[in-house]
Design a protein around this motif. Structure first.
Motif, PDB file in Angstrom:
ATOM      1  N   GLY A   1       0.627  -1.091  -0.042  1.00  0.00           N
ATOM      2  CA  GLY A   1      -0.091  -0.094   0.158  1.00  0.00           C
ATOM      3  C   GLY A   1       0.827   1.126   0.086  1.00  0.00           C
ATOM      4  O   GLY A   1       0.202   2.350   0.235  1.00  0.00           O
ATOM      5  N   GLY A   2       2.196   1.131  -0.235  1.00  0.00           N
ATOM      6  CA  GLY A   2       2.789   2.487  -0.265  1.00  0.00           C
ATOM      7  C   GLY A   2       3.034   3.139   1.053  1.00  0.00           C
ATOM      8  O   GLY A   2       3.105   4.441   1.454  1.00  0.00           O
ATOM      9  N   SER A   3       2.857   2.174   2.118  1.00  0.00           N
ATOM     10  CA  SER A   3       2.608   2.741   3.632  1.00  0.00           C
ATOM     11  C   SER A   3       1.764   3.716   3.825  1.00  0.00           C
ATOM     12  O   SER A   3       1.923   4.742   4.503  1.00  0.00           O
ATOM     13  CB  SER A   3       4.034   3.364   3.990  1.00  0.00           C
ATOM     14  N   ARG A   4       0.478   3.374   3.040  1.00  0.00           N
ATOM     15  CA  ARG A   4      -0.686   4.272   3.242  1.00  0.00           C
ATOM     16  C   ARG A   4      -1.812   3.773   4.023  1.00  0.00           C
ATOM     17  O   ARG A   4      -2.010   2.524   3.856  1.00  0.00           O
ATOM     18  CB  ARG A   4      -1.259   4.737   1.990  1.00  0.00           C
ATOM     19  N   VAL A   5      -2.047   4.324   5.163  1.00  0.00           N
ATOM     20  CA  VAL A   5      -3.196   3.892   6.006  1.00  0.00           C
ATOM     21  C   VAL A   5      -4.137   4.793   5.976  1.00  0.00           C
ATOM     22  O   VAL A   5      -4.200   5.917   6.100  1.00  0.00           O
ATOM     23  CB  VAL A   5      -2.742   3.535   7.473  1.00  0.00           C
ATOM     24  N   GLN A   6      -5.603   4.324   5.980  1.00  0.00           N
ATOM     25  CA  GLN A   6      -6.774   5.137   6.239  1.00  0.00           C
ATOM     26  C   GLN A   6      -6.753   5.800   7.360  1.00  0.00           C
ATOM     27  O   GLN A   6      -6.635   5.236   8.436  1.00  0.00           O
ATOM     28  CB  GLN A   6      -8.014   4.281   5.753  1.00  0.00           C
TER      29      GLN A   6
END
Length: 620
Positions: free
Chosen positions: A108-113
């Motif tokens: 996730g490209g180090s993306r967290v919601q």
């Protein structure tokens, strides 16, 4: 690449490390606040559900008599709420936190919601507060990581920098929860970062230190499970028993991991929506709670009793059996909760049970050794298991015993189980994850070791037709990029073979090559590592590049296949076996026939360099 460009590149790397470290400091502070809020929320829900009072003091189920209906109904209702939150809020709150953080980093490209930062701790607090046998560390890893990721998404950062801030938040939350800065940094390195580099290690360490400093005023300064000082005599017999204790801890770790994924497979075969699975897991928890109520909840008080040697045998056996079963089986339902605290309890119970059978040492020593062993086996992080145990208990003089127990449990787990409780979940989602760290062979070789030392070069003033004749006479083989050098041998530019052919067919065969060359051509230095060369080739989408010496003269040409020489050397180092020291010759095998003969099948670094430099593709 010029010396000035190299200097500017190093300066930019250094400045970015400082910038990310500056941002990691508030991330660590926020993670400490999130850890405090999560622990207080767990305590509030536990008090409300099991003791019908408004209180945020940490407590646990089972300290007083509870109605059997409450023991069964509370985890079922808690699981139902968690299932609803996952279905209509975010599915990312399912699970125990660390695999989800790893997946966010890998895919996730180090993306967290942002909503995960709110829903994950709330769902975990509901799950644990209603009796779930889980820990707070997994949710705080996901929550702290979400805080770091959200900040990184607001800023203009790269994916690697987002990863660093995500892990900084996760490690900061761990440090604040357990007052374990060293183990938190090790956990980040062994499980989350997938690298050991200054660009990530320094910001993560800064975040952890800030979180640890803030933990004291809000959660206390002492060890979480401090035990009285022990007079430990680690003689040969005791250390040998530590080996056996580690192997038993590894066996328990393998069994618990098997149960987790046996349960997950069983739940996946159910014919109704996964939203209902945590409620079924709650039913398993309730049934276990009827047998041993103190197996419910996070259980820090029980861990303290086990580690101090004060636990009764009935509690030890009940925790060892009931906690292992309800944690493993209910975790497979996809509910929300961490794995570390249950692993601490199960490992300490195993060691405490063994302490009743082992005449050497003390019950507390074997409980501590069991904890380190099961952590090393379940998490596949032996160093983290040792350091975690030491920081949790401050039993520093048990270090050698813990190292033996944790390493032997790790060995047993690796040899008998393909993946750990963390990486198995990642693999089931179709991702490949390696936990083995070694030196990149491309870092151990330089361009000068594998380059073609006498490539075909062109001179300014040559016509296109002359250049093509010269190339044909030199028999350049696979060379398709030609350096153009001055009389002093310095690189003026490069000329692709395709451009020469185009000039010939276009009617400009008499044009000088220096009117066609690319003057801003790429080049690498002969003292550049092959890793740097690989980055240059990949970044600019080329397969060949000239190699220059420090004074700018062309010393060779390096192509993409040349990088494989480092991999070949790595394979040789791993698989080729040979005798290097002579043995007494036998009459049937004269020494001069076998000993001292150069083995050409496995050239060393010097042999490879000689071999590569002997390859010639033509001369000027």
């Amino acid at each position: 690449m010029s010396g000035r460009a190299r200097h500017l590149g190093d300066f930019n790397v250094t400045s970015r490390v400082l910038v990310i470290t500056a941002w990691a400091i508030p991330v660590g502070a926020a993670a400490a606040g999130a850890a405090y809020a999560l622990l207080r929320l767990i305590a509030l829900i536990t008090n409300l559900v099991f003791y019908q009072r408004l209180d945020t003091t940490m407590t646990a189920p089972g300290l007083a008599h509870h109605s059997p209906l409450l023991i069964v109904a509370a985890p079922v209702l808690g699981g139902l709420v968690v299932g609803l939150m996952a279905r209509f809020g975010s599915e990312k709150i399912r699970g125990h936190g660390m695999p989800e953080a790893i997946e966010a980093i890998l895919t996730g490209g180090s993306r967290v919601q942002p909503r995960v930062a709110l829903l994950k701790p709330v769902s975990a607090a509901i799950s644990i507060g209603t009796g779930g046998p889980f820990g707070a560390e997994g949710p705080i890893i996901m929550t702290g990581g979400a805080l770091g990721s959200i900040l990184a998404q607001v800023l203009r950062l790269s994916a690697d920098e987002r990863k660093t801030l995500l892990v900084a938040g996760a490690a900061g939350g761990m440090a604040a929860t357990f007052n374990s800065p060293l183990a938190s940094v090790l956990l980040a390195v062994e499980l989350l970062l997938f690298e050991w580099r200054p660009r990530s290690f320094i910001p993560v360490s800064a975040s952890v230190l800030v979180a640890t400093l803030l933990r004291g005023p809000i959660l206390g300064y002492g060890p979480v499970f401090g035990i009285p000082s022990m007079d430990v005599h680690l003689d040969v017999t005791t250390l040998g028993i530590c080996l056996l204790a580690g192997l038993s801890g590894g066996a328990l770790a393998v069994a618990a991991t098997f149960l987790v994924y046996f349960a997950e497979d069983a739940f996946s075969r159910l014919r109704f929506h996964w939203m209902w699975w945590p409620a079924i897991g709650g039913l398993i928890i309730g049934a276990g709670g009827l047998a041993e109520p103190r197996a419910l909840g996070v259980g820090y008080d029980v861990i303290g009793e086990l580690l101090s040697g004060r636990a009764a045998l009935s509690l030890i056996v009940g925790i060892l059996i009931v906690k292992t079963l309800i944690w493993s089986l209910s975790l497979g339902s996809g509910t929300s909760g961490g794995v570390l605290a249950p692993v601490f309890m199960i490992g300490a119970a195993l060691g405490a049970a063994e302490g009743h059978l082992i005449p050497a040492g003390t019950p507390a020593l074997w409980a501590i050794a069991g904890l380190a062993a099961v952590v090393g086996g379940v998490m596949r992080s032996p160093l983290t298991g040792v350091i975690f145990t030491l920081e949790l208990t401050h039993a520093w003089n048990t270090g050698p015993a813990l190292l033996i127990a944790s390493a032997s449990a790790y060995a047993f787990s690796v040899l008998t189980l393909k993946r750990s409780v963390l990486t198995e979940k990642i693999a089931r989602r179709g991702l490949h994850l390696t936990r083995e760290y070694s030196t990149d062979p491309l870092e151990a070789f330089f361009a000068a070791d594998v380059m073609t030392t006498e490539p075909t070069v062109l001179r300014p003033g040559q016509s296109v037709q002359e250049a093509l004749r010269h190339i044909a006479a030199a028999d350049g083989g696979g060379q398709h990029l030609y350096p153009v050098t001055g009389t002093d041998g310095r690189l003026l530019g490069v000329l692709p073979h395709a451009r020469l052919l185009s000039a010939q067919t276009g009617g400009t065969r008499r044009a000088a090559v220096d009117t066609l060359l690319e003057s801003d051509a790429l080049s690498v230095r002969d003292d550049d590592t092959l890793r740097h060369v690989a980055y240059v080739l990949a970044e600019h989408d080329v397969t060949q590049v000239p190699v220059t010496a420090a004074d700018g003269t062309v010393s060779g040409l390096i192509a993409l296949p040349d990088l494989l020489h480092a991999r070949l050397h790595d394979l040789t180092e791993e698989h080729h076996r040979q005798r290097l020291l002579p043995v007494r010759p036998s009459p049937r095998r004269p020494a001069d026939r076998h000993e001292g003969r150069r083995d050409t099948r496995a050239p060393g670094r010097a042999g490879e360099r000689h071999h590569s430099r002997s390859r010639q593709r033509g001369a000027t």
